[in-house]
Write an enzyme that holds these catalytic residues in place. Structure first.
Site, PDB file in Angstrom:
ATOM      1  N   LEU A 152      45.876 -76.027  -4.013  1.00 24.11           N
ATOM      2  CA  LEU A 152      47.199 -76.193  -3.407  1.00 24.11           C
ATOM      3  C   LEU A 152      47.203 -77.423  -2.486  1.00 24.11           C
ATOM      4  CD1 LEU A 152      50.072 -75.003  -2.951  1.00 24.11           C
ATOM      5  CD2 LEU A 152      49.125 -73.694  -1.038  1.00 24.11           C
ATOM      6  N   GLY A 361      21.297 -66.995  25.127  1.00 19.23           N
ATOM      7  CA  GLY A 361      20.748 -68.172  25.794  1.00 19.23           C
ATOM      8  C   GLY A 361      20.352 -69.242  24.791  1.00 19.23           C
ATOM      9  N   GLU A 385      43.816 -71.458   4.811  1.00 21.69           N
ATOM     10  CA  GLU A 385      44.782 -70.364   4.588  1.00 21.69           C
ATOM     11  C   GLU A 385      45.856 -70.342   5.667  1.00 21.69           C
ATOM     12  OE1 GLU A 385      44.630 -68.057   2.125  1.00 21.69           O
ATOM     13  OE2 GLU A 385      42.551 -68.068   1.431  1.00 21.69           O
TER      14      GLU A 385
HETATM   15  P1  TGC Z   1      59.610 -71.890   3.346  1.00 20.04           P
HETATM   16  O1  TGC Z   1      60.920 -72.582   3.211  1.00 20.04           O
HETATM   17  O2  TGC Z   1      59.351 -71.004   4.513  1.00 20.04           O
HETATM   18  O3  TGC Z   1      59.332 -71.023   2.010  1.00 20.04           O
HETATM   19  C1  TGC Z   1      59.473 -71.597   0.725  1.00 20.04           C
HETATM   20  C2  TGC Z   1      59.708 -70.462  -0.255  1.00 20.04           C
HETATM   21  O4  TGC Z   1      58.560 -69.581  -0.261  1.00 20.04           O
HETATM   22  C3  TGC Z   1      58.959 -68.266   0.130  1.00 20.04           C
HETATM   23  N1  TGC Z   1      57.863 -67.726   0.927  1.00 20.04           N
HETATM   24  C4  TGC Z   1      57.020 -66.818   0.467  1.00 20.04           C
HETATM   25  N2  TGC Z   1      56.970 -66.152  -0.694  1.00 20.04           N
HETATM   26  C5  TGC Z   1      55.960 -65.267  -0.878  1.00 20.04           C
HETATM   27  N3  TGC Z   1      55.014 -65.070   0.063  1.00 20.04           N
HETATM   28  C6  TGC Z   1      55.021 -65.744   1.238  1.00 20.04           C
HETATM   29  N4  TGC Z   1      54.051 -65.583   2.118  1.00 20.04           N
HETATM   30  C7  TGC Z   1      56.066 -66.650   1.482  1.00 20.04           C
HETATM   31  N5  TGC Z   1      56.374 -67.478   2.500  1.00 20.04           N
HETATM   32  C8  TGC Z   1      57.487 -68.140   2.143  1.00 20.04           C
HETATM   33  C9  TGC Z   1      60.230 -68.457   0.908  1.00 20.04           C
HETATM   34  O5  TGC Z   1      61.003 -67.281   0.896  1.00 20.04           O
HETATM   35  C10 TGC Z   1      60.897 -69.582   0.137  1.00 20.04           C
HETATM   36  O6  TGC Z   1      61.407 -69.045  -1.063  1.00 20.04           O
HETATM   37  P2  TGC Z   1      62.750 -69.673  -1.728  1.00 20.04           P
HETATM   38  O7  TGC Z   1      62.974 -68.819  -2.921  1.00 20.04           O
HETATM   39  O8  TGC Z   1      63.786 -69.535  -0.649  1.00 20.04           O
HETATM   40  O9  TGC Z   1      62.410 -71.101  -2.073  1.00 20.04           O
HETATM   41  O10 TGC Z   1      58.474 -72.981   3.197  1.00 20.04           O
HETATM   42  P3  TGC Z   1      58.080 -74.203   4.125  1.00 20.04           P
HETATM   43  O11 TGC Z   1      57.952 -75.395   3.233  1.00 20.04           O
HETATM   44  O12 TGC Z   1      58.978 -74.307   5.327  1.00 20.04           O
HETATM   45  O13 TGC Z   1      56.599 -73.834   4.597  1.00 20.04           O
HETATM   46  C11 TGC Z   1      56.350 -72.723   5.356  1.00 20.04           C
HETATM   47  C12 TGC Z   1      54.861 -72.648   5.781  1.00 20.04           C
HETATM   48  C13 TGC Z   1      54.491 -73.805   6.689  1.00 20.04           C
HETATM   49  C14 TGC Z   1      54.707 -71.353   6.533  1.00 20.04           C
HETATM   50  C15 TGC Z   1      53.952 -72.602   4.551  1.00 20.04           C
HETATM   51  O14 TGC Z   1      54.112 -73.653   3.725  1.00 20.04           O
HETATM   52  C16 TGC Z   1      52.492 -72.356   4.886  1.00 20.04           C
HETATM   53  O15 TGC Z   1      52.075 -71.206   4.885  1.00 20.04           O
HETATM   54  N6  TGC Z   1      51.658 -73.430   5.156  1.00 20.04           N
HETATM   55  C17 TGC Z   1      50.223 -73.259   5.295  1.00 20.04           C
HETATM   56  C18 TGC Z   1      49.537 -73.775   4.061  1.00 20.04           C
HETATM   57  C19 TGC Z   1      48.374 -72.955   3.675  1.00 20.04           C
HETATM   58  O16 TGC Z   1      48.169 -71.819   4.109  1.00 20.04           O
HETATM   59  N7  TGC Z   1      47.567 -73.476   2.787  1.00 20.04           N
HETATM   60  C20 TGC Z   1      46.459 -72.747   2.275  1.00 20.04           C
HETATM   61  C21 TGC Z   1      45.832 -73.446   1.100  1.00 20.04           C
HETATM   62  S1  TGC Z   1      44.723 -72.411   0.200  1.00 20.04           S
HETATM   63  C22 TGC Z   1      43.381 -72.250   1.186  1.00 20.04           C
HETATM   64  O17 TGC Z   1      43.315 -72.661   2.288  1.00 20.04           O
HETATM   65  C23 TGC Z   1      42.273 -71.501   0.593  1.00 20.04           C
HETATM   66  S2  TGC Z   1      40.864 -71.387   1.565  1.00 20.04           S
HETATM   67  C24 TGC Z   1      40.153 -70.103   0.767  1.00 20.04           C
HETATM   68  C25 TGC Z   1      38.763 -69.767   1.102  1.00 20.04           C
HETATM   69  O18 TGC Z   1      37.851 -70.605   0.927  1.00 20.04           O
HETATM   70  O19 TGC Z   1      38.552 -68.584   1.458  1.00 20.04           O
HETATM   71  P1  FAD Z   2      47.113 -80.638   8.681  1.00 18.30           P
HETATM   72  O1  FAD Z   2      48.182 -79.918   7.956  1.00 18.30           O
HETATM   73  O2  FAD Z   2      47.104 -82.124   8.632  1.00 18.30           O
HETATM   74  O3  FAD Z   2      47.122 -80.161  10.196  1.00 18.30           O
HETATM   75  C1  FAD Z   2      46.432 -80.863  11.222  1.00 18.30           C
HETATM   76  C2  FAD Z   2      46.840 -80.245  12.559  1.00 18.30           C
HETATM   77  O4  FAD Z   2      48.251 -80.383  12.748  1.00 18.30           O
HETATM   78  C3  FAD Z   2      46.535 -78.739  12.628  1.00 18.30           C
HETATM   79  O5  FAD Z   2      46.095 -78.405  13.906  1.00 18.30           O
HETATM   80  C4  FAD Z   2      47.884 -78.096  12.363  1.00 18.30           C
HETATM   81  O6  FAD Z   2      48.010 -76.806  12.966  1.00 18.30           O
HETATM   82  C5  FAD Z   2      48.821 -79.115  13.023  1.00 18.30           C
HETATM   83  N1  FAD Z   2      50.165 -79.033  12.441  1.00 18.30           N
HETATM   84  C6  FAD Z   2      50.563 -79.362  11.184  1.00 18.30           C
HETATM   85  N2  FAD Z   2      51.861 -79.120  11.028  1.00 18.30           N
HETATM   86  C7  FAD Z   2      52.323 -78.641  12.217  1.00 18.30           C
HETATM   87  C8  FAD Z   2      53.581 -78.196  12.692  1.00 18.30           C
HETATM   88  N3  FAD Z   2      54.661 -78.162  11.907  1.00 18.30           N
HETATM   89  N4  FAD Z   2      53.666 -77.784  13.974  1.00 18.30           N
HETATM   90  C9  FAD Z   2      52.573 -77.758  14.769  1.00 18.30           C
HETATM   91  N5  FAD Z   2      51.355 -78.161  14.390  1.00 18.30           N
HETATM   92  C10 FAD Z   2      51.227 -78.583  13.118  1.00 18.30           C
HETATM   93  N6  FAD Z   2      43.064 -75.520   0.258  1.00 18.30           N
HETATM   94  C11 FAD Z   2      43.295 -75.086  -1.023  1.00 18.30           C
HETATM   95  O7  FAD Z   2      44.362 -75.331  -1.573  1.00 18.30           O
HETATM   96  N7  FAD Z   2      42.340 -74.391  -1.709  1.00 18.30           N
HETATM   97  C12 FAD Z   2      41.133 -74.096  -1.179  1.00 18.30           C
HETATM   98  O8  FAD Z   2      40.301 -73.442  -1.816  1.00 18.30           O
HETATM   99  C13 FAD Z   2      40.848 -74.550   0.146  1.00 18.30           C
HETATM  100  N8  FAD Z   2      39.613 -74.352   0.690  1.00 18.30           N
HETATM  101  C14 FAD Z   2      39.307 -74.925   1.887  1.00 18.30           C
HETATM  102  C15 FAD Z   2      37.982 -74.888   2.344  1.00 18.30           C
HETATM  103  C16 FAD Z   2      37.662 -75.516   3.547  1.00 18.30           C
HETATM  104  C17 FAD Z   2      36.230 -75.515   4.009  1.00 18.30           C
HETATM  105  C18 FAD Z   2      38.658 -76.140   4.314  1.00 18.30           C
HETATM  106  C19 FAD Z   2      38.327 -76.780   5.624  1.00 18.30           C
HETATM  107  C20 FAD Z   2      39.954 -76.181   3.869  1.00 18.30           C
HETATM  108  C21 FAD Z   2      40.290 -75.591   2.638  1.00 18.30           C
HETATM  109  N9  FAD Z   2      41.580 -75.703   2.110  1.00 18.30           N
HETATM  110  C22 FAD Z   2      41.851 -75.259   0.843  1.00 18.30           C
HETATM  111  C23 FAD Z   2      42.592 -76.503   2.801  1.00 18.30           C
HETATM  112  C24 FAD Z   2      43.228 -75.798   3.983  1.00 18.30           C
HETATM  113  O9  FAD Z   2      44.138 -74.823   3.578  1.00 18.30           O
HETATM  114  C25 FAD Z   2      43.911 -76.876   4.838  1.00 18.30           C
HETATM  115  O10 FAD Z   2      42.860 -77.593   5.470  1.00 18.30           O
HETATM  116  C26 FAD Z   2      44.857 -76.301   5.864  1.00 18.30           C
HETATM  117  O11 FAD Z   2      45.980 -75.695   5.245  1.00 18.30           O
HETATM  118  C27 FAD Z   2      45.335 -77.361   6.879  1.00 18.30           C
HETATM  119  O12 FAD Z   2      45.738 -78.517   6.229  1.00 18.30           O
HETATM  120  P2  FAD Z   2      45.157 -79.965   6.734  1.00 18.30           P
HETATM  121  O13 FAD Z   2      43.683 -79.842   6.785  1.00 18.30           O
HETATM  122  O14 FAD Z   2      45.756 -80.982   5.861  1.00 18.30           O
HETATM  123  O15 FAD Z   2      45.670 -80.093   8.205  1.00 18.30           O
END
Ligand code: TGC
Ligand code: FAD
Length: 406
Positions: A152, A361, A385
């Site tokens: 993603l 420590g 996440e």
């Molecule tokens: P927003 O306008 O709020 O929502 C867009 C559309 O999505 C729907 N929606 C959801 N649907 C299902 N489940 C949820 N949790 C949902 N949250 C929102 C929402 O209803 C809307 O639908 P529609 O039909 O109206 O279009 O979206 P936004 O662009 O303002 O973003 C909101 C925000 C910032 C909260 C979201 O994008 C977010 O959660 N950002 C964080 C990104 C993130 O978590 N990335 C993770 C990448 S994967 C990863 O890190 C794996 S690490 C794994 C490991 O190693 O263990």
């Molecule tokens: P940024 O989005 O650039 O954020 C940088 C800083 O700005 C953060 O402190 C954040 O909180 C702040 N910030 C950003 N937007 C705002 C706002 N609107 N208001 C206030 N503060 C804000 N992703 C995948 O898709 N799949 C994976 O398997 C996966 N595995 C990962 C494994 C590791 C070890 C790591 C480190 C990351 C992984 N990720 C994965 C990515 C991870 O989900 C992102 O690193 C995370 O979502 C943050 O994105 P970024 O690193 O680009 O930080």
């Protein structure tokens, strides 16, 4: 450092006895079924045999033990909530949480491997895939015959995945995929990637990309001081020809990947409590054994304060997790409730790791004890996440009805 190195880069701690038992101050075990306890003890035994004797060596050498993938498959760590028809465990969300807790007690990177495979690869295929896709991929992913990853995040779009640039072009009988993902757990070793890309109308679609497709590469990310026993990398797509049957047909839009994140964030909320318990237990034992000023350090009020606060936070988190598990089973858990648990529990696990390190420590900075490794791992977990602050904004949105993301 007290390790002996084994063939294939593994290292075992010398004289290491893992007698971990989880704290249960509020008798939360009484809320668990016999099946839950059985699952927990079998995963705990697995972690004691297959992970804790080796993990410090793997982390030190930045080594991902690929052989763990098949072993996780054998113990049912992949897709515990996916139906048995497709090779999953058919279990409830408390069981899933307990499995994540026990594995992350061993190491967050090991839990990453399991939770990415189950929640971010198997779940989207299970929930959004066609019958053919489910039959083709799920049994092999469940057994560990295949390893998957989830793409993603992009170089220019982390917290804001809706801005993604990776895109699909319709070529009639197939699509062409172009773009790049970064920070992808498991990517360098994955056989299959669930990738999120925009179509020509700008709608986000789920795409199953297989290793070996021309134009698809997975360079490894080096130099991590966190999750060193997990492999992380990029996904690079250069005119990758995607058969139309590789698109997930049953859900699109940003809600599709975010729906997967709900499941994985739930698993993290449980997992990090395992890491916190490991640090707390190590500190509790050390405090009773380490003598300073003629007394065990556990007799000093300041050390007792640290231990009491750690146990308080772990106990509160156990109750949050237990209730959230029930809401997940009933299909009632909201994204904001999951954000509260992920955010709260990762932050407290980091605090517990730091305080436990202090109680040890100088010894606390070595790999003889698990705190530094957990602490460094948790710095990734607090970011991936959804960062700590993004989860706060999700809660703020829920409370006020006003999104403050942009
Ligand atoms: P927003 O306008 O709020 O929502 C867009 C559309 O999505 C729907 N929606 C959801 N649907 C299902 N489940 C949820 N949790 C949902 N949250 C929102 C929402 O209803 C809307 O639908 P529609 O039909 O109206 O279009 O979206 P936004 O662009 O303002 O973003 C909101 C925000 C910032 C909260 C979201 O994008 C977010 O959660 N950002 C964080 C990104 C993130 O978590 N990335 C993770 C990448 S994967 C990863 O890190 C794996 S690490 C794994 C490991 O190693 O263990
Ligand atoms: P940024 O989005 O650039 O954020 C940088 C800083 O700005 C953060 O402190 C954040 O909180 C702040 N910030 C950003 N937007 C705002 C706002 N609107 N208001 C206030 N503060 C804000 N992703 C995948 O898709 N799949 C994976 O398997 C996966 N595995 C990962 C494994 C590791 C070890 C790591 C480190 C990351 C992984 N990720 C994965 C990515 C991870 O989900 C992102 O690193 C995370 O979502 C943050 O994105 P970024 O690193 O680009 O930080």
């Amino acid at each position: 450092m007290g390790f002996s190195f084994l063939p294939n880069g593994q290292a075992a701690k010398r004289n290491f006895v893992d007698d971990f038992e989880s704290p249960d101050f509020y008798q939360i075990d009484d809320l668990l079924t016999d099946e839950h306890k059985l699952i927990r003890s079998s995963i705990r035994d697995f972690v004691k045999k297959e992970i804790t004797p080796f993990i410090e060596g793997w982390a030190e050498k930045n080594h991902f033990p690929y052989e763990i993938v098949k072993k996780f498959g054998e113990i049912g760590a992949f897709g515990p909530t996916v139906s048995e028809e497709y090779g999953g465990g058919g279990l409830d969300y408390t069981s899933y949480g307990l499995i994540m807790q026990e594995i992350e007690r061993g190491d967050s990177g090991m839990r990453s491997t399991a939770s990415v495979q189950g929640s971010l690869v198997m779940y989207p295929i299970y929930a959004y895939g066609s019958e053919e896709q489910k039959k083709k991929y799920l049994p092999k992913l469940a057994s560990g015959e295949m390893l998957g990853c989830f793409g993603l995040t992009e170089p220019n779009h982390g917290s804001n995945p809706g801005g993604m640039e990776t895109h699909l072009k319709d070529m009639g009988d197939h699509y062409l995929l172009n773009g790049a993902k970064m920070w992808i757990s498991n990517s360098p070793k994955a056989d299959v990637a669930v990738v999120w890309a925009k179509n020509e109308e700008g709608r986000i679609k789920g795409v199953i990309v297989e290793r070996g497709m021309e134009g698809f590469t997975t360079p490894e990310t080096h130099g991590k001081w966190s999750l060193r026993a997990s492999c992380t990398g990029e996904l690079v797509f250069s005119d990758v020809k995607i058969p139309k049957e590789n698109i997930l047909p049953n859900k699109d839009g940003l809600g599709a990947p975010l729906g997967c994140l709900d499941k994985a964030r739930y698993g993290i909320a449980w997992g990090v409590i395992g890491a916190a318990m490991d640090c707390y237990e190590s500190a509790r034992k050390y405090a009773s054994e380490r003598i300073q000023f003629g007394k065990p350090i556990g007799s000093f009020q300041l050390v007792q304060k640290k231990l009491a606060e750690m146990l308080t936070e772990i106990t509160k988190a156990q109750l949050v997790n237990w209730r959230l598990g029930k809401l997940m089973d009933e299909g009632k858990a909201t994204t904001a409730q999951i954000s509260l648990a992920k955010r709260n529990n990762v932050a407290l696990a980091l605090d517990v790791a730091r305080e436990a390190r202090q109680i040890h420590g100088g010894m606390g900075i070595t790999g003889e004890y698990p705190m530094m490794r957990h602490m460094m791992n948790l710095e990734s977990v607090v970011t991936y996440e959804g960062t700590h602050d993004i989860h706060l904004l999700i809660l703020g949105h829920e409370i006020t009805g006003i999104p403050a993301f942009s």
